[in-house]
Design a protein around this motif. Sequence first.
Motif, PDB file in Angstrom:
ATOM      1  N   LEU A 118      -2.437  -9.832   3.365  1.00  0.00           N
ATOM      2  CA  LEU A 118      -2.574  -8.450   2.900  1.00  0.00           C
ATOM      3  C   LEU A 118      -3.775  -7.774   3.543  1.00  0.00           C
ATOM      4  CD1 LEU A 118      -1.834  -8.717  -0.924  1.00  0.00           C
ATOM      5  CD2 LEU A 118      -0.300  -7.954   0.895  1.00  0.00           C
ATOM      6  N   GLU A 119      -4.921  -8.457   3.521  1.00  0.00           N
ATOM      7  CA  GLU A 119      -6.128  -7.876   4.102  1.00  0.00           C
ATOM      8  C   GLU A 119      -5.991  -7.703   5.606  1.00  0.00           C
ATOM      9  OE1 GLU A 119      -9.622 -10.009   2.901  1.00  0.00           O
ATOM     10  OE2 GLU A 119      -9.345  -9.490   0.796  1.00  0.00           O
ATOM     11  N   ALA A 120      -5.442  -8.704   6.285  1.00  0.00           N
ATOM     12  CA  ALA A 120      -5.300  -8.639   7.740  1.00  0.00           C
ATOM     13  C   ALA A 120      -4.343  -7.523   8.167  1.00  0.00           C
ATOM     14  CB  ALA A 120      -4.831  -9.983   8.290  1.00  0.00           C
ATOM     15  N   LEU A 121      -3.339  -7.253   7.346  1.00  0.00           N
ATOM     16  CA  LEU A 121      -2.365  -6.210   7.662  1.00  0.00           C
ATOM     17  C   LEU A 121      -2.791  -4.832   7.160  1.00  0.00           C
ATOM     18  CD1 LEU A 121       0.939  -8.155   6.891  1.00  0.00           C
ATOM     19  CD2 LEU A 121      -0.074  -7.702   9.137  1.00  0.00           C
ATOM     20  N   GLY A 122      -3.908  -4.764   6.447  1.00  0.00           N
ATOM     21  CA  GLY A 122      -4.381  -3.483   5.928  1.00  0.00           C
ATOM     22  C   GLY A 122      -3.523  -2.960   4.802  1.00  0.00           C
ATOM     23  N   LEU A 123      -3.164  -3.856   3.878  1.00  0.00           N
ATOM     24  CA  LEU A 123      -2.353  -3.486   2.726  1.00  0.00           C
ATOM     25  C   LEU A 123      -3.146  -3.724   1.452  1.00  0.00           C
ATOM     26  CD1 LEU A 123       0.972  -5.160   3.884  1.00  0.00           C
ATOM     27  CD2 LEU A 123       0.334  -2.747   4.102  1.00  0.00           C
ATOM     28  N   GLU A 124      -2.944  -2.852   0.489  1.00  0.00           N
ATOM     29  CA  GLU A 124      -3.689  -2.928  -0.757  1.00  0.00           C
ATOM     30  C   GLU A 124      -2.706  -2.805  -1.912  1.00  0.00           C
ATOM     31  OE1 GLU A 124      -6.232   0.712  -2.080  1.00  0.00           O
ATOM     32  OE2 GLU A 124      -7.546  -0.659  -0.989  1.00  0.00           O
ATOM     33  N   LEU A 125      -2.974  -3.483  -3.013  1.00  0.00           N
ATOM     34  CA  LEU A 125      -2.106  -3.408  -4.178  1.00  0.00           C
ATOM     35  C   LEU A 125      -2.319  -2.097  -4.918  1.00  0.00           C
ATOM     36  CD1 LEU A 125      -2.402  -6.525  -3.603  1.00  0.00           C
ATOM     37  CD2 LEU A 125      -1.829  -6.820  -5.990  1.00  0.00           C
ATOM     38  N   ASP A 126      -1.237  -1.436  -5.280  1.00  0.00           N
ATOM     39  CA  ASP A 126      -1.274  -0.265  -6.146  1.00  0.00           C
ATOM     40  C   ASP A 126      -0.525  -0.662  -7.410  1.00  0.00           C
ATOM     41  OD1 ASP A 126      -0.914   2.104  -7.509  1.00  0.00           O
ATOM     42  OD2 ASP A 126      -0.332   3.269  -5.750  1.00  0.00           O
ATOM     43  N   LEU A 127      -1.256  -1.240  -8.367  1.00  0.00           N
ATOM     44  CA  LEU A 127      -0.630  -1.772  -9.578  1.00  0.00           C
ATOM     45  C   LEU A 127      -0.033  -0.676 -10.451  1.00  0.00           C
ATOM     46  CD1 LEU A 127      -3.163  -4.592 -10.498  1.00  0.00           C
ATOM     47  CD2 LEU A 127      -0.881  -4.844  -9.529  1.00  0.00           C
ATOM     48  N   HIS A 129       1.568   1.965  -9.516  1.00  0.00           N
ATOM     49  CA  HIS A 129       2.896   2.309  -9.017  1.00  0.00           C
ATOM     50  C   HIS A 129       3.716   1.074  -8.630  1.00  0.00           C
ATOM     51  CE1 HIS A 129       0.491   6.012  -8.319  1.00  0.00           C
ATOM     52  NE2 HIS A 129       1.562   6.544  -8.889  1.00  0.00           N
ATOM     53  N   GLN A 130       3.146  -0.115  -8.844  1.00  0.00           N
ATOM     54  CA  GLN A 130       3.784  -1.398  -8.537  1.00  0.00           C
ATOM     55  C   GLN A 130       4.323  -1.437  -7.106  1.00  0.00           C
ATOM     56  OE1 GLN A 130       6.015  -1.473 -12.483  1.00  0.00           O
ATOM     57  NE2 GLN A 130       5.587  -3.638 -12.132  1.00  0.00           N
ATOM     58  N   THR A 131       3.435  -1.105  -6.177  1.00  0.00           N
ATOM     59  CA  THR A 131       3.813  -1.093  -4.772  1.00  0.00           C
ATOM     60  C   THR A 131       2.610  -1.473  -3.908  1.00  0.00           C
ATOM     61  OG1 THR A 131       4.903   0.232  -3.075  1.00  0.00           O
ATOM     62  CG2 THR A 131       3.306   1.369  -4.439  1.00  0.00           C
ATOM     63  N   LEU A 132       2.859  -1.631  -2.618  1.00  0.00           N
ATOM     64  CA  LEU A 132       1.781  -1.874  -1.674  1.00  0.00           C
ATOM     65  C   LEU A 132       1.406  -0.562  -1.013  1.00  0.00           C
ATOM     66  CD1 LEU A 132       2.982  -5.177   0.022  1.00  0.00           C
ATOM     67  CD2 LEU A 132       1.028  -4.892  -1.509  1.00  0.00           C
ATOM     68  N   LYS A 133       0.123  -0.340  -0.853  1.00  0.00           N
ATOM     69  CA  LYS A 133      -0.383   0.867  -0.206  1.00  0.00           C
ATOM     70  C   LYS A 133      -0.831   0.485   1.201  1.00  0.00           C
ATOM     71  CE  LYS A 133      -4.206   4.118  -0.607  1.00  0.00           C
ATOM     72  NZ  LYS A 133      -5.423   4.429  -1.367  1.00  0.00           N
ATOM     73  N   VAL A 134      -0.354   1.237   2.203  1.00  0.00           N
ATOM     74  CA  VAL A 134      -0.730   0.985   3.588  1.00  0.00           C
ATOM     75  C   VAL A 134      -2.018   1.747   3.863  1.00  0.00           C
ATOM     76  CG1 VAL A 134      -0.021   1.209   5.996  1.00  0.00           C
ATOM     77  CG2 VAL A 134       1.690   0.716   4.239  1.00  0.00           C
ATOM     78  N   LEU A 135      -3.080   1.017   4.231  1.00  0.00           N
ATOM     79  CA  LEU A 135      -4.372   1.647   4.535  1.00  0.00           C
ATOM     80  C   LEU A 135      -4.342   2.195   5.959  1.00  0.00           C
ATOM     81  CD1 LEU A 135      -6.675  -1.075   2.962  1.00  0.00           C
ATOM     82  CD2 LEU A 135      -5.995   1.108   1.958  1.00  0.00           C
ATOM     83  N   PRO A 136      -5.099   3.250   6.222  1.00  0.00           N
ATOM     84  CA  PRO A 136      -5.079   3.830   7.570  1.00  0.00           C
ATOM     85  C   PRO A 136      -5.623   2.862   8.615  1.00  0.00           C
ATOM     86  CG  PRO A 136      -6.627   5.011   6.130  1.00  0.00           C
ATOM     87  CD  PRO A 136      -5.980   3.946   5.302  1.00  0.00           C
ATOM     88  N   SER A 137      -5.022   2.895   9.808  1.00  0.00           N
ATOM     89  CA  SER A 137      -5.519   2.046  10.902  1.00  0.00           C
ATOM     90  C   SER A 137      -6.202   2.893  11.966  1.00  0.00           C
ATOM     91  CB  SER A 137      -4.369   1.255  11.530  1.00  0.00           C
ATOM     92  OG  SER A 137      -3.406   2.143  12.049  1.00  0.00           O
ATOM     93  N   GLU A 138      -6.128   4.205  11.801  1.00  0.00           N
ATOM     94  CA  GLU A 138      -6.794   5.114  12.732  1.00  0.00           C
ATOM     95  C   GLU A 138      -7.680   6.038  11.928  1.00  0.00           C
ATOM     96  OE1 GLU A 138      -3.572   6.977  14.802  1.00  0.00           O
ATOM     97  OE2 GLU A 138      -2.851   5.077  15.595  1.00  0.00           O
ATOM     98  N   SER A 139      -8.635   6.644  12.554  1.00  0.00           N
ATOM     99  CA  SER A 139      -9.586   7.583  11.963  1.00  0.00           C
ATOM    100  C   SER A 139     -10.772   6.831  11.366  1.00  0.00           C
ATOM    101  CB  SER A 139      -8.928   8.464  10.885  1.00  0.00           C
ATOM    102  OG  SER A 139      -8.880   7.793   9.646  1.00  0.00           O
ATOM    103  N   TRP A 140     -11.643   7.575  10.743  1.00  0.00           N
ATOM    104  CA  TRP A 140     -12.841   6.997  10.133  1.00  0.00           C
ATOM    105  C   TRP A 140     -12.518   6.141   8.925  1.00  0.00           C
ATOM    106  CZ3 TRP A 140     -17.025   6.852  12.855  1.00  0.00           C
ATOM    107  CH2 TRP A 140     -17.237   7.812  13.848  1.00  0.00           C
ATOM    108  N   ASP A 141     -11.305   6.285   8.368  1.00  0.00           N
ATOM    109  CA  ASP A 141     -10.928   5.541   7.163  1.00  0.00           C
ATOM    110  C   ASP A 141     -10.281   4.203   7.475  1.00  0.00           C
ATOM    111  OD1 ASP A 141     -11.817   7.573   5.534  1.00  0.00           O
ATOM    112  OD2 ASP A 141      -9.866   8.580   5.497  1.00  0.00           O
ATOM    113  N   THR A 142     -10.330   3.747   8.730  1.00  0.00           N
ATOM    114  CA  THR A 142      -9.651   2.522   9.104  1.00  0.00           C
ATOM    115  C   THR A 142     -10.077   1.332   8.252  1.00  0.00           C
ATOM    116  OG1 THR A 142      -9.184   0.970  10.899  1.00  0.00           O
ATOM    117  CG2 THR A 142     -11.351   2.005  10.923  1.00  0.00           C
TER     118      THR A 142
END
Length: 147
Positions: A118-127, A129-142
């Motif tokens: 999860l961490e390596a793929l940039g995914l975070e739990l959104d409990l 909404h019971q889903t996975l949240k895709v974190l940005p891979s570009e910009s300052w928020d990477t």
Amino acid sequence: MNSNHSQTMGKILTSVTIINRGDQSAQARGFITQEQVRSVNLENVLVDTGATTLCLPSHIISQLGLELLKEVEVSTASGVSKARVFQDAKILLCGREGTFECLELPGGRDPLIGVIPLEALGLELDLQHQTLKVLPSESWDTYLTIL
């Protein structure tokens, strides 16, 4: 609250494709055809923050033809036991991909995705909404950092 909802509350289930990365490499070098690359599509895979890595039952590991890497001791709810670790499991999840080690689960257990993929793929739990949240891979928020 109905009991069906309470059983799923806080659980995140996802679909994932797992590919034998060794097969992909052999195919890229012309040793096997695309049709010979072993893969599985799994539905309703539990995202488990109590697990460290990808965990698959032995029949799926056999189906993928993953190579044994090592034997390790693992801590489970029932104590410490030995488990086998396999290599070159490529995960396709939420539009991201990465290659990881895979821990073999005892018979009858369902597949799990742990925190390292999860961490390596940039995914975070959104409990909520019971889903996975895709974190940005570009910009300052990477989610990727080098400190």
